[in-house]
Design a protein around this motif. Structure first.
Motif, PDB file in Angstrom:
ATOM      1  N   PHE A 160       0.874  -1.174   0.000  1.00 35.78           N
ATOM      2  CA  PHE A 160       0.000   0.000   0.000  1.00 35.78           C
ATOM      3  C   PHE A 160       0.903   1.212   0.000  1.00 35.78           C
ATOM      4  O   PHE A 160       1.644   1.446   0.957  1.00 35.78           O
ATOM      5  CB  PHE A 160      -0.883  -0.020   1.256  1.00 35.78           C
ATOM      6  CG  PHE A 160      -1.972   1.027   1.244  1.00 35.78           C
ATOM      7  CD1 PHE A 160      -3.295   0.665   0.986  1.00 35.78           C
ATOM      8  CD2 PHE A 160      -1.676   2.362   1.477  1.00 35.78           C
ATOM      9  CE1 PHE A 160      -4.305   1.625   0.965  1.00 35.78           C
ATOM     10  CE2 PHE A 160      -2.685   3.330   1.450  1.00 35.78           C
ATOM     11  CZ  PHE A 160      -4.000   2.960   1.207  1.00 35.78           C
ATOM     12  N   ILE A 161       0.863   1.972  -1.086  1.00 32.38           N
ATOM     13  CA  ILE A 161       1.752   3.126  -1.147  1.00 32.38           C
ATOM     14  C   ILE A 161       0.985   4.413  -0.893  1.00 32.38           C
ATOM     15  O   ILE A 161      -0.144   4.578  -1.345  1.00 32.38           O
ATOM     16  CB  ILE A 161       2.512   3.208  -2.485  1.00 32.38           C
ATOM     17  CG1 ILE A 161       3.530   4.351  -2.438  1.00 32.38           C
ATOM     18  CG2 ILE A 161       1.561   3.395  -3.669  1.00 32.38           C
ATOM     19  CD1 ILE A 161       4.842   4.019  -3.044  1.00 32.38           C
ATOM     20  N   ARG A 162       1.619   5.286  -0.123  1.00 36.13           N
ATOM     21  CA  ARG A 162       1.091   6.629   0.099  1.00 36.13           C
ATOM     22  C   ARG A 162       2.085   7.589  -0.530  1.00 36.13           C
ATOM     23  O   ARG A 162       3.284   7.486  -0.282  1.00 36.13           O
ATOM     24  CB  ARG A 162       0.979   6.898   1.606  1.00 36.13           C
ATOM     25  CG  ARG A 162       0.108   5.906   2.338  1.00 36.13           C
ATOM     26  CD  ARG A 162       0.032   6.235   3.820  1.00 36.13           C
ATOM     27  NE  ARG A 162      -0.482   7.592   4.021  1.00 36.13           N
ATOM     28  CZ  ARG A 162      -0.614   8.161   5.220  1.00 36.13           C
ATOM     29  NH1 ARG A 162      -0.261   7.513   6.320  1.00 36.13           N
ATOM     30  NH2 ARG A 162      -1.105   9.377   5.326  1.00 36.13           N
ATOM     31  N   THR A 163       1.567   8.544  -1.297  1.00 39.77           N
ATOM     32  CA  THR A 163       2.509   9.409  -2.023  1.00 39.77           C
ATOM     33  C   THR A 163       3.225  10.389  -1.103  1.00 39.77           C
ATOM     34  O   THR A 163       4.142  11.078  -1.543  1.00 39.77           O
ATOM     35  CB  THR A 163       1.802  10.174  -3.162  1.00 39.77           C
ATOM     36  OG1 THR A 163       0.699  10.889  -2.614  1.00 39.77           O
ATOM     37  CG2 THR A 163       1.332   9.221  -4.238  1.00 39.77           C
ATOM     38  N   THR A 164       2.827  10.462   0.165  1.00 46.88           N
ATOM     39  CA  THR A 164       3.579  11.308   1.103  1.00 46.88           C
ATOM     40  C   THR A 164       4.725  10.546   1.774  1.00 46.88           C
ATOM     41  O   THR A 164       5.431  11.117   2.610  1.00 46.88           O
ATOM     42  CB  THR A 164       2.649  11.888   2.188  1.00 46.88           C
ATOM     43  OG1 THR A 164       1.919  10.820   2.787  1.00 46.88           O
ATOM     44  CG2 THR A 164       1.678  12.888   1.594  1.00 46.88           C
ATOM     45  N   GLU A 165       4.918   9.294   1.409  1.00 48.13           N
ATOM     46  CA  GLU A 165       6.043   8.541   1.987  1.00 48.13           C
ATOM     47  C   GLU A 165       7.361   8.944   1.332  1.00 48.13           C
ATOM     48  O   GLU A 165       7.400   9.246   0.131  1.00 48.13           O
ATOM     49  CB  GLU A 165       5.827   7.036   1.781  1.00 48.13           C
ATOM     50  CG  GLU A 165       4.701   6.474   2.632  1.00 48.13           C
ATOM     51  CD  GLU A 165       4.379   5.029   2.268  1.00 48.13           C
ATOM     52  OE1 GLU A 165       4.182   4.234   3.181  1.00 48.13           O
ATOM     53  OE2 GLU A 165       4.329   4.703   1.070  1.00 48.13           O
ATOM     54  N   TYR A 170       3.626   3.635  -9.321  1.00 48.24           N
ATOM     55  CA  TYR A 170       3.689   2.265  -9.836  1.00 48.24           C
ATOM     56  C   TYR A 170       5.121   1.722  -9.850  1.00 48.24           C
ATOM     57  O   TYR A 170       5.315   0.507  -9.879  1.00 48.24           O
ATOM     58  CB  TYR A 170       3.097   2.206 -11.245  1.00 48.24           C
ATOM     59  CG  TYR A 170       1.634   2.618 -11.314  1.00 48.24           C
ATOM     60  CD1 TYR A 170       0.698   2.091 -10.424  1.00 48.24           C
ATOM     61  CD2 TYR A 170       1.174   3.515 -12.280  1.00 48.24           C
ATOM     62  CE1 TYR A 170      -0.646   2.453 -10.484  1.00 48.24           C
ATOM     63  CE2 TYR A 170      -0.167   3.889 -12.354  1.00 48.24           C
ATOM     64  CZ  TYR A 170      -1.071   3.349 -11.453  1.00 48.24           C
ATOM     65  OH  TYR A 170      -2.390   3.707 -11.519  1.00 48.24           O
ATOM     66  N   ILE A 171       6.090   2.637  -9.867  1.00 52.60           N
ATOM     67  CA  ILE A 171       7.477   2.165  -9.790  1.00 52.60           C
ATOM     68  C   ILE A 171       8.135   2.483  -8.447  1.00 52.60           C
ATOM     69  O   ILE A 171       8.955   1.709  -7.963  1.00 52.60           O
ATOM     70  CB  ILE A 171       8.347   2.663 -10.979  1.00 52.60           C
ATOM     71  CG1 ILE A 171       8.291   4.187 -11.123  1.00 52.60           C
ATOM     72  CG2 ILE A 171       7.880   2.001 -12.276  1.00 52.60           C
ATOM     73  CD1 ILE A 171       9.176   4.716 -12.273  1.00 52.60           C
ATOM     74  N   SER A 172       7.725   3.589  -7.829  1.00 57.24           N
ATOM     75  CA  SER A 172       8.350   3.907  -6.530  1.00 57.24           C
ATOM     76  C   SER A 172       8.028   2.822  -5.508  1.00 57.24           C
ATOM     77  O   SER A 172       8.840   2.510  -4.641  1.00 57.24           O
ATOM     78  CB  SER A 172       7.895   5.277  -6.026  1.00 57.24           C
ATOM     79  OG  SER A 172       6.522   5.268  -5.699  1.00 57.24           O
ATOM     80  N   ALA A 173       6.831   2.242  -5.623  1.00 52.52           N
ATOM     81  CA  ALA A 173       6.444   1.181  -4.675  1.00 52.52           C
ATOM     82  C   ALA A 173       7.353  -0.040  -4.812  1.00 52.52           C
ATOM     83  O   ALA A 173       7.492  -0.828  -3.881  1.00 52.52           O
ATOM     84  CB  ALA A 173       4.995   0.778  -4.892  1.00 52.52           C
ATOM     85  N   LEU A 174       7.961  -0.199  -5.986  1.00 55.59           N
ATOM     86  CA  LEU A 174       8.866  -1.336  -6.200  1.00 55.59           C
ATOM     87  C   LEU A 174      10.302  -0.973  -5.821  1.00 55.59           C
ATOM     88  O   LEU A 174      11.225  -1.731  -6.094  1.00 55.59           O
ATOM     89  CB  LEU A 174       8.825  -1.780  -7.667  1.00 55.59           C
ATOM     90  CG  LEU A 174       7.482  -2.311  -8.181  1.00 55.59           C
ATOM     91  CD1 LEU A 174       7.597  -2.667  -9.662  1.00 55.59           C
ATOM     92  CD2 LEU A 174       7.037  -3.528  -7.373  1.00 55.59           C
TER      93      LEU A 174
END
Ligand code: ME8
Ligand code: MG
Length: 517
Positions: free
Chosen positions: A97-102, A237-241
């Motif tokens: 689960f990605i949050r763009t504020t991470e 979609y790529i930062s989560a990886l």
């Protein structure tokens, strides 16, 4: 750069949802569909990585926070919990689960920006034009009527400010060529054609930074600029990886995505902007972008002002999570628009789940335990009815897999329910109560084992859509679904030689329409 051609991994994503407001049925729809795909791919034995998350930056979220008198981060921290609680309630088995504020996300966004800058895909200029805050989209003058967006009716704002631009126009020919060469890239076909005609009109360069607000990821080396929220969001979609971090293993293993699942409202961002950005960065493109349709409520567009927004928590509480999942994927061909009504929901839950499926298991187990005892042996073919039942079960996996591969959930489910209904007519033909009366014990044992086999194979195929109910059905049949694989376990007779059945308990309760108000 790995191109994982082996096909043993499967990376799928949902959109990341804005935290300006709580989730509604549309968000649940995409995520349920993605979960069904992920579970199906696991049943095929693939190593699945299923990503969802929240889109927390941008003007839309910042303004919503202002209206509520809270900080944007505070708003995001609250709303994200609603999303995560909903995914728990709906049994969504996401891997990340990605949050763009991470911080991990910002690192990916900055890396992509740096690559674009270094490959000369970015230049500085001035943007003057219209902006739709609700969609976080730049709107061309040709689409503006009386200061509103002609496509959505949303009020627009005039923007005039310094901005970085992405040379989107330079990728027009490459995009068209890619879409033509890869018919599966944008699906369904009507949306593919829509994108091709959009590209036909020509692309303008895209403004990708703003200077008049701050809630976002800053442009590296130019802190007056905040990166456009869609560039920020797509990069999830790529930062989560791990893209942009010091461990890009997941990125190497899972990128490119096998499937970006989205609603039709955000097709252009995914089918035009995202691939162009990836091309500019020299990264492989996702294999498929699949856009689904839009839900209405009893024929009406859902909106806060109408007060008719469907709350997925309330629906899951009232009808059951599996029932809701089933309805969403059974009622409407995936890719088309659909309408939610309580009457239709009740009909499917009662007639198909409680009656056709639930009763088949219940009757079978009751007769088994009453006439034969708890232990069930293997199925067998002795009569024409047996042979016909088995032939239908044998044909199911191929039909089901073909439909699931094409994301035709409604057809896949329909194929399973044909088998379920055949099970019910088999009961009537074989009339176990008559066999019991006549003392035909051997025949009775076989008939009931065949019925149980029908439920077993049906439940195995229904698991991606109704995981909890199917696991309960398996428990009552006396064994576990864990680790099941379609290529091995979907065949007639592939199960332990003896099953110790449990006391039957209804898996699907009958439901009623909620009281008005
Ligand atoms: O667009 N019917 O987020 P969002 C069906 N943050 N699906 C619906 C729906 C409806 N009535 N309403 C919403 C965003 N959806 C961006 C996405 S991705 C990098 C960034 C679903 O909160 C559908 O999946 O507005 C749609 O695409 C998504 O919610 C939009 O959610
Ligand atoms: Mg939206």
């Amino acid at each position: 750069m790995g191109d994982n051609p082996s096909g043993s991994t499967y990376y799928l994503t949902t959109p990341i949802y804005y935290v300006n407001d709580v989730p509604h049925i549309g968000h649940a729809y995409t995520t349920v569909a993605a979960d069904a795909v992920g579970r199906y791919q696991r049943l095929l034995g693939r190593e699945v990585y299923f990503l969802t998350g929240t889109d927390e930056h941008g003007l839309k979220v910042e303004r919503s926070a202002q209206r509520q008198g809270v900080e944007p981060q505070g708003l995001a921290d609250q709303v994200v919990q609603r999303y995560q609680a909903l995914w728990d309630k709906l049994e969504i088995a996401y891997d990340d689960f990605i949050r763009t504020t991470e911080a991990r996300h910002a690192a990916g966004v900055r890396k992509l920006w740096a690559l674009l800058r270094d490959s000369d895909a970015i230049y500085k200029g001035v943007y003057e034009g219209w902006y739709n805050v609700s969609d976080e989209a730049y709107v061309p003058d040709s689409q503006v009527v009386d200061g509103c967006d002609a496509e959505t009716g949303d009020p627009l704002e005039r923007v005039q400010e310094e901005s970085y631009f992405f040379r989107l126009s330079a990728y027009q020919d490459a995009l068209v060529a890619h879409i033509r060469d890869h018919p599966e890239f944008i699906q369904p076909d009507n949306f593919r054609n829509e994108i091709l005609s959009f590209l036909d009109q020509g692309l303008r360069d895209l403004s990708i930074s703003r200077t008049t607000f701050t809630w976002g990821v800053g442009v590296p080396e130019d802190p007056d600029h905040v990166i456009y929220v869609w560039i920020d969001a797509l990069t999830n979609y790529i930062s989560a990886l791990g893209y942009g971090s010091d461990d890009e293993d997941l990125f190497q293993r899972f990128w490119p995505a096998d499937l970006h699942l989205i609603g039709k409202d955000i097709l252009r961002f995914h089918a035009v902007y995202w691939p162009a950005l990836l091309m500019a960065a020299g990264l492989p493109l996702p294999r498929q972008i699949f856009a689904h349709g839009w839900w209405t409520k009893e024929g009406q567009k859902m909106s806060k002002s109408k007060g008719n927004v469907l709350d997925p928590f309330a629906l899951a509480d009232h009808y059951g999570a599996d029932q809701l999942r089933y309805f969403l994927l059974r009622e409407v061909p995936f890719g088309q628009d659909g309408d939610f009504s309580d009457a239709a929901m009740v009909r499917r839950a009662n007639e198909e789940l409680a009656n056709d499926l639930g009763n088949l298991l219940n009757r079978t187990l009751s007769m088994q335990r009453k006439y034969v005892g708890e232990a069930v042996g293997l199925p067998a073919v002795a009569t024409d009815a047996d042979a016909d039942l088995k032939a239908q079960l044998d044909a199911l996996p191929a039909a089901y897999e073909e439909h699931m591969a094409g994301l035709r959930f409604h057809r896949a489910l329909e194929a399973v329910f044909e088998v379920v209904r055949r099970g019910n007519t088999y009961v009537d033909e074989v009339a176990p109560w008559v066999l019991n009366k006549q003392g035909e014990t051997e025949r009775l044992k076989v008939a009931l084992a065949n019925l149980l086999e029908t439920v077993r194979i049906a439940a195995l195929h229904l698991w991606p859509v109704m995981p909890v109910a199917c696991e309960r059905m398996f428990e009552q049949m006396g064994y576990a679904l864990a680790g099941a694989q379609l290529d091995r376990d979907a065949a007639w007779g592939v199960r332990p030689a003896v099953l110790h059945t449990a006391q039957p308990k209804p898996v699907f309760q009958k439901v009623e329409e909620p009281e008005e108000g």
